[in-house]
Write a protein that holds these residues in place. Sequence first.
Motif, PDB file in Angstrom:
ATOM      1  N   TRP A  21     -16.323   8.585  32.923  1.00 22.65           N
ATOM      2  CA  TRP A  21     -15.322   9.618  33.123  1.00 22.65           C
ATOM      3  C   TRP A  21     -14.058   9.058  33.764  1.00 22.65           C
ATOM      4  CZ3 TRP A  21     -15.546  14.073  30.784  1.00 22.65           C
ATOM      5  CH2 TRP A  21     -16.793  14.582  30.385  1.00 22.65           C
ATOM      6  N   ALA A  22     -14.210   8.081  34.644  1.00 25.97           N
ATOM      7  CA  ALA A  22     -13.029   7.456  35.257  1.00 25.97           C
ATOM      8  C   ALA A  22     -12.198   6.723  34.213  1.00 25.97           C
ATOM      9  CB  ALA A  22     -13.461   6.498  36.364  1.00 25.97           C
ATOM     10  N   ALA A  23     -12.875   5.979  33.311  1.00 27.19           N
ATOM     11  CA  ALA A  23     -12.147   5.283  32.251  1.00 27.19           C
ATOM     12  C   ALA A  23     -11.459   6.271  31.311  1.00 27.19           C
ATOM     13  CB  ALA A  23     -13.104   4.384  31.468  1.00 27.19           C
ATOM     14  N   THR A  24     -12.148   7.379  31.009  1.00 27.00           N
ATOM     15  CA  THR A  24     -11.534   8.404  30.156  1.00 27.00           C
ATOM     16  C   THR A  24     -10.287   8.980  30.806  1.00 27.00           C
ATOM     17  OG1 THR A  24     -13.715   8.960  29.265  1.00 27.00           O
ATOM     18  CG2 THR A  24     -11.962  10.571  28.953  1.00 27.00           C
ATOM     19  N   LEU A  25     -10.354   9.235  32.089  1.00 26.64           N
ATOM     20  CA  LEU A  25      -9.201   9.779  32.804  1.00 26.64           C
ATOM     21  C   LEU A  25      -8.027   8.803  32.781  1.00 26.64           C
ATOM     22  CD1 LEU A  25      -8.021  12.039  34.558  1.00 26.64           C
ATOM     23  CD2 LEU A  25      -9.010  10.892  36.557  1.00 26.64           C
ATOM     24  N   VAL A  26      -8.312   7.515  32.986  1.00 30.12           N
ATOM     25  CA  VAL A  26      -7.237   6.508  32.956  1.00 30.12           C
ATOM     26  C   VAL A  26      -6.579   6.458  31.585  1.00 30.12           C
ATOM     27  CG1 VAL A  26      -6.771   4.037  33.107  1.00 30.12           C
ATOM     28  CG2 VAL A  26      -8.211   5.133  34.823  1.00 30.12           C
ATOM     29  N   VAL A  27      -7.398   6.487  30.531  1.00 28.88           N
ATOM     30  CA  VAL A  27      -6.851   6.447  29.178  1.00 28.88           C
ATOM     31  C   VAL A  27      -5.991   7.674  28.894  1.00 28.88           C
ATOM     32  CG1 VAL A  27      -7.484   6.505  26.733  1.00 28.88           C
ATOM     33  CG2 VAL A  27      -8.679   4.972  28.275  1.00 28.88           C
ATOM     34  N   LEU A  28      -6.448   8.847  29.307  1.00 29.54           N
ATOM     35  CA  LEU A  28      -5.677  10.065  29.080  1.00 29.54           C
ATOM     36  C   LEU A  28      -4.347  10.039  29.842  1.00 29.54           C
ATOM     37  CD1 LEU A  28      -8.464  12.819  29.184  1.00 29.54           C
ATOM     38  CD2 LEU A  28      -7.245  11.931  27.181  1.00 29.54           C
ATOM     39  N   VAL A  29      -4.364   9.514  31.068  1.00 29.89           N
ATOM     40  CA  VAL A  29      -3.128   9.430  31.840  1.00 29.89           C
ATOM     41  C   VAL A  29      -2.145   8.472  31.168  1.00 29.89           C
ATOM     42  CG1 VAL A  29      -2.151   8.643  34.030  1.00 29.89           C
ATOM     43  CG2 VAL A  29      -4.181  10.085  34.020  1.00 29.89           C
ATOM     44  N   LEU A  30      -2.628   7.317  30.714  1.00 29.46           N
ATOM     45  CA  LEU A  30      -1.745   6.364  30.027  1.00 29.46           C
ATOM     46  C   LEU A  30      -1.190   6.956  28.739  1.00 29.46           C
ATOM     47  CD1 LEU A  30      -3.697   3.001  30.510  1.00 29.46           C
ATOM     48  CD2 LEU A  30      -1.642   3.780  31.703  1.00 29.46           C
ATOM     49  N   ALA A  31      -2.040   7.642  27.971  1.00 31.98           N
ATOM     50  CA  ALA A  31      -1.569   8.264  26.733  1.00 31.98           C
ATOM     51  C   ALA A  31      -0.519   9.332  27.023  1.00 31.98           C
ATOM     52  CB  ALA A  31      -2.746   8.869  25.971  1.00 31.98           C
ATOM     53  N   ALA A  32      -0.729  10.117  28.077  1.00 34.12           N
ATOM     54  CA  ALA A  32       0.253  11.138  28.435  1.00 34.12           C
ATOM     55  C   ALA A  32       1.579  10.507  28.866  1.00 34.12           C
ATOM     56  CB  ALA A  32      -0.300  12.023  29.558  1.00 34.12           C
ATOM     57  N   GLN A  33       1.506   9.386  29.586  1.00 31.34           N
ATOM     58  CA  GLN A  33       2.736   8.711  30.001  1.00 31.34           C
ATOM     59  C   GLN A  33       3.499   8.161  28.794  1.00 31.34           C
ATOM     60  OE1 GLN A  33       1.381   5.813  32.877  1.00 31.34           O
ATOM     61  NE2 GLN A  33       1.904   7.157  34.608  1.00 31.34           N
ATOM     62  N   ILE A  34       2.765   7.583  27.845  1.00 32.47           N
ATOM     63  CA  ILE A  34       3.431   7.054  26.642  1.00 32.47           C
ATOM     64  C   ILE A  34       4.083   8.181  25.845  1.00 32.47           C
ATOM     65  CG2 ILE A  34       3.016   5.908  24.430  1.00 32.47           C
ATOM     66  CD1 ILE A  34       0.841   4.275  25.802  1.00 32.47           C
ATOM     67  N   ALA A  35       3.351   9.282  25.660  1.00 33.93           N
ATOM     68  CA  ALA A  35       3.906  10.422  24.927  1.00 33.93           C
ATOM     69  C   ALA A  35       5.123  10.999  25.641  1.00 33.93           C
ATOM     70  CB  ALA A  35       2.832  11.489  24.740  1.00 33.93           C
ATOM     71  N   HIS A  36       5.061  11.075  26.962  1.00 33.97           N
ATOM     72  CA  HIS A  36       6.201  11.593  27.729  1.00 33.97           C
ATOM     73  C   HIS A  36       7.403  10.666  27.588  1.00 33.97           C
ATOM     74  CE1 HIS A  36       8.628  12.211  31.439  1.00 33.97           C
ATOM     75  NE2 HIS A  36       8.362  13.494  31.199  1.00 33.97           N
ATOM     76  N   GLY A  37       7.157   9.360  27.623  1.00 35.02           N
ATOM     77  CA  GLY A  37       8.259   8.419  27.464  1.00 35.02           C
ATOM     78  C   GLY A  37       8.907   8.496  26.088  1.00 35.02           C
ATOM     79  N   LEU A  38       8.065   8.664  25.047  1.00 39.94           N
ATOM     80  CA  LEU A  38       8.615   8.795  23.701  1.00 39.94           C
ATOM     81  C   LEU A  38       9.437  10.067  23.542  1.00 39.94           C
ATOM     82  CD1 LEU A  38       5.572   7.637  21.525  1.00 39.94           C
ATOM     83  CD2 LEU A  38       7.708   6.396  21.892  1.00 39.94           C
ATOM     84  N   ALA A  39       9.020  11.114  24.217  1.00 32.67           N
ATOM     85  CA  ALA A  39       9.699  12.403  24.048  1.00 32.67           C
ATOM     86  C   ALA A  39      10.960  12.520  24.888  1.00 32.67           C
ATOM     87  CB  ALA A  39       8.740  13.539  24.390  1.00 32.67           C
ATOM     88  N   THR A  40      11.013  11.861  26.042  1.00 31.03           N
ATOM     89  CA  THR A  40      12.127  12.081  26.974  1.00 31.03           C
ATOM     90  C   THR A  40      13.117  10.930  27.039  1.00 31.03           C
ATOM     91  OG1 THR A  40      10.776  11.192  28.797  1.00 31.03           O
ATOM     92  CG2 THR A  40      10.699  13.580  28.408  1.00 31.03           C
ATOM     93  N   ASN A  41      12.758   9.742  26.525  1.00 32.25           N
ATOM     94  CA  ASN A  41      13.674   8.605  26.604  1.00 32.25           C
ATOM     95  C   ASN A  41      14.787   8.775  25.567  1.00 32.25           C
ATOM     96  OD1 ASN A  41      14.978   6.132  26.752  1.00 32.25           O
ATOM     97  ND2 ASN A  41      13.079   4.977  26.997  1.00 32.25           N
ATOM     98  N   PRO A  42      16.030   8.905  26.005  1.00 34.27           N
ATOM     99  CA  PRO A  42      17.110   9.128  25.032  1.00 34.27           C
ATOM    100  C   PRO A  42      17.398   7.909  24.168  1.00 34.27           C
ATOM    101  CG  PRO A  42      18.021   8.829  27.233  1.00 34.27           C
ATOM    102  CD  PRO A  42      16.537   8.896  27.394  1.00 34.27           C
ATOM    103  N   PHE A  43      16.899   6.743  24.554  1.00 36.76           N
ATOM    104  CA  PHE A  43      17.182   5.533  23.791  1.00 36.76           C
ATOM    105  C   PHE A  43      16.539   5.567  22.400  1.00 36.76           C
ATOM    106  CE2 PHE A  43      16.651   0.921  22.887  1.00 36.76           C
ATOM    107  CZ  PHE A  43      17.996   0.562  22.975  1.00 36.76           C
ATOM    108  N   TYR A  44      15.485   6.370  22.228  1.00 35.14           N
ATOM    109  CA  TYR A  44      14.841   6.449  20.914  1.00 35.14           C
ATOM    110  C   TYR A  44      15.676   7.247  19.905  1.00 35.14           C
ATOM    111  CZ  TYR A  44      10.634   4.529  23.030  1.00 35.14           C
ATOM    112  OH  TYR A  44       9.737   3.712  23.663  1.00 35.14           O
ATOM    113  N   GLN A  45      16.527   8.129  20.381  1.00 37.65           N
ATOM    114  CA  GLN A  45      17.453   8.876  19.512  1.00 37.65           C
ATOM    115  C   GLN A  45      16.711   9.564  18.360  1.00 37.65           C
ATOM    116  OE1 GLN A  45      21.182   6.670  18.588  1.00 37.65           O
ATOM    117  NE2 GLN A  45      20.199   4.945  19.626  1.00 37.65           N
ATOM    118  N   TRP A  46      15.878  10.523  18.695  1.00 42.26           N
ATOM    119  CA  TRP A  46      15.058  11.183  17.676  1.00 42.26           C
ATOM    120  C   TRP A  46      15.894  12.002  16.700  1.00 42.26           C
ATOM    121  CZ3 TRP A  46      10.506   9.334  16.941  1.00 42.26           C
ATOM    122  CH2 TRP A  46       9.791   8.776  18.009  1.00 42.26           C
TER     123      TRP A  46
END
Length: 329
Positions: A41-66
């Motif tokens: 469960w600890a490993a699952t939580l770490v993976v989910l947190v990392l995935a959420a951070q990556i998704a947040h970065g893709l959505a909010t970083n203006p450098f990607y210019q969606w």
Amino acid sequence: MSEPPAPVTAAPVTAAPPRGDGPARPAAAQRVLPQRRPWRWAATLVVLVLAAQIAHGLATNPFYQWDRFSYWFLRPSILGGLLVTLKAAAYSAVLGLAGGILLALGRLSRNPVLRAVSWLYIWLFRSVPLIVVLLFLYNFSALYRTLSLGIPFGPGFVHFDESHLATDLVIAVVGLSLNEAAYAAEVVRAGLLSVDQGQHEAADALGLPRRHQFTRIVLPQALRAIVPSYVNQLIGLVKSTSLVFYVSLLDLFGQVQNMGSTFPGDVVPLLLVATVWYVILTSAVSVVQYSVERRFARGALRTLPPTPLARLRTAVRTLRARTAPGAPA
């Protein structure tokens, strides 16, 4: 005369008495608790947190210019390059697989000349990088300006102008096919060798011709081992088409590079466009792979593996059963 022994009846199974003086409970009333796995469960939580951070970065970083990504994604120039990529990959896949089958049969042949030539071809093209093969073919006209058909070491009857015959698409397809055939040959050879020797002996005992032995008995069984490995090669082939940009063929990656040099501020959105299209193409190949593997597994497995849709339905039914009123906790 002695009397028969009295029948022995089994005592009802009861659970071990608790530590107190309470009555024992039947075994059917006991609950089997799963083993606790805190690290999972600890490993699952770490993976989910990392995935959420990556998704947040893709959505909010203006450098990607969606917004620019959506502008370029379906542009005619990008779709034209995608069509060139599909053509080059399709032609090279068919020709590479046909050449790989011939080379694999040559390596398994009893003829020493065919074995040696097939081994030399596979060794050479697995050793030379694909970009070198493409560039060599692109400059092939400097070595041979014309190609001819005729008597070996004698006069030629039909002549071809290499500069007109070898277009950019032809050069790309030939280079990709030559490289693909070397790898496909080893995949096919491994699949043919995976068929049990008893199958060959049974076919010989039935008096089947060699051609029927290969097409009716050996090849259908070998395909179960060939398909997964060759689809990996096919996915690599789709991505390798990005190298044809260096022989002046504007495929998907070539169009992205061309547009990126014209619009330097849109380099990152254009790279994201190429990434998403390559992901779509390779995912489509993976879906075809799953369907083909499932078809050829019919003769080897009692129960076919469920499709992704069937797995989703099973998961939904299980979730409903667990959350239904009156379900056991």
